[in-house]
Design an enzyme around this catalytic site. Structure first.
Site, PDB file in Angstrom:
ATOM      1  NE  ARG A 208     -38.699  64.570 -26.520  1.00  0.00           N
ATOM      2  CZ  ARG A 208     -38.629  63.560 -25.660  1.00  0.00           C
ATOM      3  NH1 ARG A 208     -39.407  62.503 -25.821  1.00  0.00           N
ATOM      4  NH2 ARG A 208     -37.781  63.593 -24.649  1.00  0.00           N
ATOM      5  CD  GLU A 237     -46.738  64.724 -26.035  1.00  0.00           C
ATOM      6  OE1 GLU A 237     -46.214  64.681 -24.902  1.00  0.00           O
ATOM      7  OE2 GLU A 237     -46.402  63.972 -26.957  1.00  0.00           O
ATOM      8  CG  HIS A 254     -44.770  61.458 -24.330  1.00  0.00           C
ATOM      9  ND1 HIS A 254     -44.337  62.728 -24.614  1.00  0.00           N
ATOM     10  CD2 HIS A 254     -43.650  60.687 -24.300  1.00  0.00           C
ATOM     11  CE1 HIS A 254     -43.015  62.723 -24.743  1.00  0.00           C
ATOM     12  NE2 HIS A 254     -42.574  61.484 -24.556  1.00  0.00           N
TER      13      HIS A 254
END
Length: 378
Positions: A208, A237, A254
């Site tokens: 993360r 993000e 990601h």
């Protein structure tokens, strides 16, 4: 019964239509009017699931086809009596193979052997434990840091994060995101830790974004001290720090967990959970869903060394194919999500059938997750 599914969830329509009427919707944002006429919602990590999304709707079950759940307010769902299931471990193999692809690329570029490096794994859950197993199969020394598991007395030689910073040549993060509490991981790699990293260390974050302090990392990179960085996740993000992207060795959108197998596992796990929830339990065999891969069989002559492993791994997936597109569109609104939505098909190493005339090579490739067999030369 009406089931809403994220339009980017593979095989969702095919599977959930066995249980009811299926409507595919965008994940960010979910159309509110659709929620008012549905019984179940199947999401990915881009959808924030909480009271403000679902309060007053007839939704009685939420499934997320992801291993991580920090986008879901589980406490509120429980309080509201809404069923919930995630897909733990669904993309763990994909993330492990992303890390390997990056390490093999950096090893070739910088001329080092992975066997000469110590790899510190922070977070030893589904991803970290599989990564450890594959690295150790190659004879690579690993150091493990997982305070919650250490406190529970789980089996394993757990070290402190300080010890990893002092001893490891590679630090790779595979933790959930906890914003507070005794095992807080928000800015686990904070300014102090980042300043203390030895020159030449490789830092990888594929869990993360906020686990690593992005501003502190950029400051360290701008200071000119050598540090190799691989980032698949970013603070803020889908907006990311473009200057940081320009400074890292590998930057991706990601997608570390985005194999076809991983996505299909995520969908099948929540499908099986929902079918059980409504009392119509069903099981799905993953191989019945997957298409034939681009490459599916190859013959390997002789032993398996690092350059050969790199070529085999990159035949299936080379991380550089995802680095270039992000650099091209960084900073343009909407493009980060577009890269994820239109992601090129990617397979796992298990999709490659390798015939080896060397028995040791075949055994090692099997331990690494390839579909390998010993086929003696005649």
């Amino acid at each position: 019964m009406k089931i809403l599914v994220d339009e980017n969830m593979p095989y969702a329509r095919e599977l959930f239509s066995r249980l009811g009427e299926v409507k595919a919707v965008p994940g960010r944002p979910i159309p509110v009017e659709e929620l008012n006429h549905a019984d179940a919602l199947m999401v990915r990590s881009v959808t924030k699931v909480n009271e403000s999304l679902l309060s007053g709707t007839p939704i009685n079950f939420v499934g997320t086809a992801t291993a991580g759940t920090d986008h879901v307010d589980e406490a509120w769902l429980k309080q509201a009596g809404i069923g919930f299931s995630a897909a733990p471990g669904c993309n763990a193999i994909a993330v492990v193979e992303y890390v390997f692809s990056a390490l093999l690329m950096l090893a070739e570029r910088d001329g080092f052997s992975l066997r000469d490096r110590t790899i510190g794994i922070v977070g030893v859950g589904n991803v970290g434990s599989r990564l450890q197993t594959r690295l150790e199969a190659l004879g690579i020394r690993t150091l493990l840091c997982d305070p919650p598991r250490a406190a529970r007395g789980d089996e394993g030689d757990f070290r402190t994060l300080d010890e990893l910073v002092q001893e490891a040549d590679v630090l790779t993060f595979h933790t959930p995101l906890y914003k507070d509490g005794p095992y807080k991981t928000l800015h686990l790699a904070d300014e102090t830790l980042i300043r203390r990293l030895k020159p030449g260390v490789i830092l990888i974050n594929a869990c993360r974004g906020p686990v690593v302090d992005n501003a502190a990392l950029l400051a360290r990179l701008n200071a000119g001290q050598p540090l190799s960085v691989v980032l698949d996740v970013w603070e803020g993000e889908p907006d990311l720090n473009v200057a940081l992207l320009e400074a890292v060795d590998i930057g991706t959108s990601h997608i570390a967990g985005y194999t076809l197998e991983g996505k299909a596992r995520g969908t099948t796990q929540v499908f099986e959970a929902y079918s059980a929830f409504i009392g119509r339990e069903q099981r799905v065999a993953l191989e019945t869903l997957l298409p034939a891969p681009e490459f599916d069989r190859i013959t390997l002559h002789g032993p398996l060394d690092q350059p050969t492993l790199k070529r085999l791994a990159h035949l299936v997936y080379d991380v550089r194919r995802d680095d270039a597109p992000l650099r091209k569109v960084a900073g343009i609104p909407g493009e980060f999500d577009k890269l994820r939505k239109n992601y090129l098909e990617r397979r796992e190493w298990s999709s490659l059938y390798v015939m080896c005339d060397d028995e040791t090579a075949a055994a090692l490739l099997c331990k690494l997750g390839f579909n390998a067999v010993h086929h003696p030369a005649h």
